[in-house]
Design an enzyme around this catalytic site. Structure first.
Site, PDB file in Angstrom:
ATOM      1  N   GLY A   8       0.832  -1.200   0.000  1.00  0.00           N
ATOM      2  CA  GLY A   8       0.000   0.000   0.000  1.00  0.00           C
ATOM      3  C   GLY A   8       0.862   1.242   0.000  1.00  0.00           C
ATOM      4  N   GLY A  13       1.315   3.481   4.526  1.00  0.00           N
ATOM      5  CA  GLY A  13       2.272   2.599   3.858  1.00  0.00           C
ATOM      6  C   GLY A  13       3.592   3.284   3.592  1.00  0.00           C
ATOM      7  N   LYS A 191     -10.309   2.087  18.989  1.00  0.00           N
ATOM      8  CA  LYS A 191      -9.941   2.752  17.739  1.00  0.00           C
ATOM      9  C   LYS A 191     -11.174   3.011  16.891  1.00  0.00           C
ATOM     10  CE  LYS A 191      -7.231   4.265  14.387  1.00  0.00           C
ATOM     11  NZ  LYS A 191      -6.442   3.316  13.590  1.00  0.00           N
ATOM     12  N   ASN A 209      -7.520  17.441  12.031  1.00  0.00           N
ATOM     13  CA  ASN A 209      -7.894  16.864  13.324  1.00  0.00           C
ATOM     14  C   ASN A 209      -7.873  17.887  14.454  1.00  0.00           C
ATOM     15  OD1 ASN A 209      -8.024  14.521  11.884  1.00  0.00           O
ATOM     16  ND2 ASN A 209      -6.428  13.438  13.014  1.00  0.00           N
TER      17      ASN A 209
END
Length: 306
Positions: A8, A13, A191, A209
């Site tokens: 990925g 990744g 999570k 965020n």
């Protein structure tokens, strides 16, 4: 231990492959879903940036497109693609690469992927990883480490503990905070709760965020979605509502400069993982005979965006 491959070329990744390559040299490979990205990585390497976007390091792992990977043999594959990538063709290709007895560590958000991978990869050792590392893919070869977190990897009777201990050591050498756990279900639900609050709201509001908790209005949205989701997931062993709410706020703070994976997908006009996060919570609520109005609403809104 044998080789480590990261499958990925997204934000996580690139971060894992880049930092592992910096400490383990040619033992780490990066497998991408496109030959174009693999060519760019072999030409330019991975550029690692710190949280402020400043140049940190450039490393050159061996990059291969998934179509050009042969049988992997002994080693560990770190699977970092999103759940939306786990198509039947992708899983068939992965099964051809990872031999019987091979190990795959699953880094997907949400729930449901373990069961899918177990069916697609019989006789392979699977381990689930839960991480709160913050990463932002700047381009096909550049990743910004926007926030340090924790990575927990599950260990059970079916996993090769020796390989996982070696992986734990390598990840720690690469600068990650890593723990092996025989009781990962709580971490998975934790999570899921955090993702269910942060990911859809950042995607809908188009904020990073850290900006999510910046106003009283946004905090009120977060709290309402959190309380509903906690009430559903508490049936799966979650407790300490106050502590978990503080954990959501702490993740927002620790990854303040991060764009959630769902926000990145929305900006890129890609399919998101909303069905595997908030959509999954809606289905859990239905089985419990509970209502999930907030989760239903954010699921509908995110799906309407893309």
């Amino acid at each position: 231990m044998g080789k480590v491959a990261v499958l990925g070329g997204g934000s996580l990744g690139l971060l894992l492959a880049g930092k592992l390559q910096a400490t383990s040299g040619s033992d780490c490979e990066l497998w991408t879903r496109t030959s174009n990205q693999a060519d760019l990585l072999n030409l330019n390497g991975i550029t690692l940036q710190d949280s402020g976007g400043c140049y940190s390091d450039r490393v050159h792992p061996v990059a291969r497109s998934l179509d050009n990977v042969g049988s992997f043999g002994e080693g560990i594959v770190l699977l970092t693609v999103k759940q939306t990538a786990l198509t039947s063709d992708f899983l068939e290709r992965l099964a051809a690469i990872v031999p019987s007895g091979g190990m795959v560590v699953l880094f997907q958000n949400g729930i449901g992927h373990r069961e899918l991978l177990r069916e697609a990869l019989p006789n392979r050792s699977l381990a689930v990883a839960v991480t709160t590392e913050g990463a932002l893919r700047v381009d096909a070869t550049t990743v910004r480490h926007t926030g340090s977190g924790e990575t927990r990897i599950g260990v059970d009777d079916e996993t090769d503990a020796k390989l996982l201990f070696s992986l734990e050591r390598m990840l720690k050498q690469a600068g990650f905070s890593v723990f092996l756990s025989k009781q990962l279900e709580g971490a998975i639900m934790r999570k899921l709760l955090i993702n269910a609050v942060i990911n859809p709201l950042t995607a809908i509001l188009r904020v990073r965020n850290g900006e999510l908790a910046a106003t009283s209005e946004r905090l009120a949205l977060m709290k309402a979605l959190f309380q509903e989701t906690y009430g559903i997931l508490s049936d799966f062993g979650l407790d300490d509502e106050t502590g978990l709410w503080n954990a959501v706020l702490q993740v927002c703070s620790a990854t303040r400069d991060n764009e959630s994976s769902m926000l990145q997908d929305v900006i890129a006009h890609k399919e998101t993982e909303i069905e595997f996060i908030n959509g999954a919570i809606c289905r859990m609520a239905s089985r419990q005979g509970k209502v999930a109005h907030w989760n239903e609403t954010v699921t509908a809104l995110v799906k309407a965006i893309y």
